[in-house]
Design a protein around this motif. Structure first.
Motif, PDB file in Angstrom:
ATOM      1  N   GLN A 173      43.722  50.933  50.155  1.00 60.68           N
ATOM      2  CA  GLN A 173      42.968  51.978  49.466  1.00 60.68           C
ATOM      3  C   GLN A 173      42.689  51.597  48.016  1.00 60.68           C
ATOM      4  OE1 GLN A 173      45.708  55.138  50.296  1.00 60.68           O
ATOM      5  NE2 GLN A 173      45.261  55.045  52.487  1.00 60.68           N
ATOM      6  N   CYS A 216      36.263  57.526  50.701  1.00 60.45           N
ATOM      7  CA  CYS A 216      37.349  56.911  51.476  1.00 60.45           C
ATOM      8  C   CYS A 216      38.251  58.011  52.039  1.00 60.45           C
ATOM      9  CB  CYS A 216      38.163  55.957  50.606  1.00 60.45           C
ATOM     10  SG  CYS A 216      39.531  55.166  51.493  1.00 60.45           S
ATOM     11  N   GLY A 224      43.382  62.805  50.180  1.00 57.16           N
ATOM     12  CA  GLY A 224      44.613  62.592  50.921  1.00 57.16           C
ATOM     13  C   GLY A 224      45.694  63.539  50.461  1.00 57.16           C
ATOM     14  N   THR A 270      48.212  51.941  51.172  1.00 55.23           N
ATOM     15  CA  THR A 270      47.972  52.154  49.743  1.00 55.23           C
ATOM     16  C   THR A 270      47.302  50.933  49.133  1.00 55.23           C
ATOM     17  OG1 THR A 270      49.787  53.727  49.436  1.00 55.23           O
ATOM     18  CG2 THR A 270      49.078  52.497  47.493  1.00 55.23           C
ATOM     19  N   THR A 289      41.392  58.697  53.487  1.00 58.07           N
ATOM     20  CA  THR A 289      42.712  58.086  53.707  1.00 58.07           C
ATOM     21  C   THR A 289      43.432  58.715  54.887  1.00 58.07           C
ATOM     22  OG1 THR A 289      43.897  59.576  52.192  1.00 58.07           O
ATOM     23  CG2 THR A 289      42.893  57.592  51.246  1.00 58.07           C
TER      24      THR A 289
END
Length: 226
Positions: free
Chosen positions: A116, A33, A129, A113, A35
């Protein structure tokens, strides 16, 4: 059966987080992922729709009708904004130089957030991140804080930009990185900082594969412990 972990990789701009995170995720067959790409995508949409980059309320309203998706691609995964591919568009200098302003808005950070955390809930995730280990995934089993000198990071950004056809002088990149560092580390909400239980990894003199190997060793050790 080995436990599937949450791996948080934080650090300043151009420390190599995304490149390394992708390779680590591939090695362990984990989800990756990005971010940073999410914040860049929000920045791009705000710029396209003339939403003020420092207007937290307006950005929050915009996000209620915003979808961000990642799909497999070659050589890198593709990013989609409201169904349109924006993989290259979010890497252009105008987005890069404005993303810190958008990322500093509390409404944006709260929204992304939450997104995520939903992605990471099942484990088997590598997420990179600036506040993953401290804010997004504070209970992640593995936390890495990657750093590198400003000069090294400017060189990396210069080479990466050249491959994408972006021409920015090295001196300009160096100044942009220093400015980004200051903004990220001094913002009021979720500033860039090393989590107390994160492993500090200076990548200045290391190759990508060496960094991947070091992080992989840390993950393997943690898996053995759990």
């Amino acid at each position: 059966m080995k436990k599937e972990l949450q791996v948080a990789i934080d650090g300043p701009a151009s420390a190599g987080k995304s490149t390394v995170a992708k390779k680590v995720a591939s090695r362990f067959q984990y989800i990756y992922c990005d971010t940073g790409a999410m914040y860049r995508t929000v920045t791009l949409k705000a710029m396209q729709t003339n939403v003020a980059l420092d207007d937290a309320a307006a950005l929050a309203t915009m996000l209620t009708d915003t979808t961000i998706e990642f799909k497999p691609g070659t050589p890198e995964q593709l990013v989609f904004l409201d169904g349109e591919e924006v993989t290259m568009a979010i890497r252009q200098p105008d987005v890069t130089n404005n993303v810190s302003t958008v990322a500093a808005q509390g409404t944006v950070r709260e929204d992304l957030t939450n997104r995520q955390r939903e992605i990471a809930a099942a484990g088997g995730i590598v997420m990179d991140g600036r506040d993953i280990g401290t804010s997004v995934l504070p209970d992640a089993e593995v936390k890495i804080f990657m750093i590198a000198s400003v000069e090294e990071r400017a060189q990396r950004r210069f080479k990466d930009n050249a491959q994408k056809g972006i021409s920015t002088p090295i001196d300009v990149l160096r100044q942009e990185i220093e400015t980004r560092d200051h903004k990220d580390s001094t913002r009021a909400i979720s500033p860039l900082t090393q989590a107390a239980d994160a492993v500090l990894l200076d990548t200045t003199s290391l190759s990508i594969d060496q960094v991947v190997d070091k992080i992989s060793e840390i993950i393997e050790q943690k898996r053995r412990e759990l």
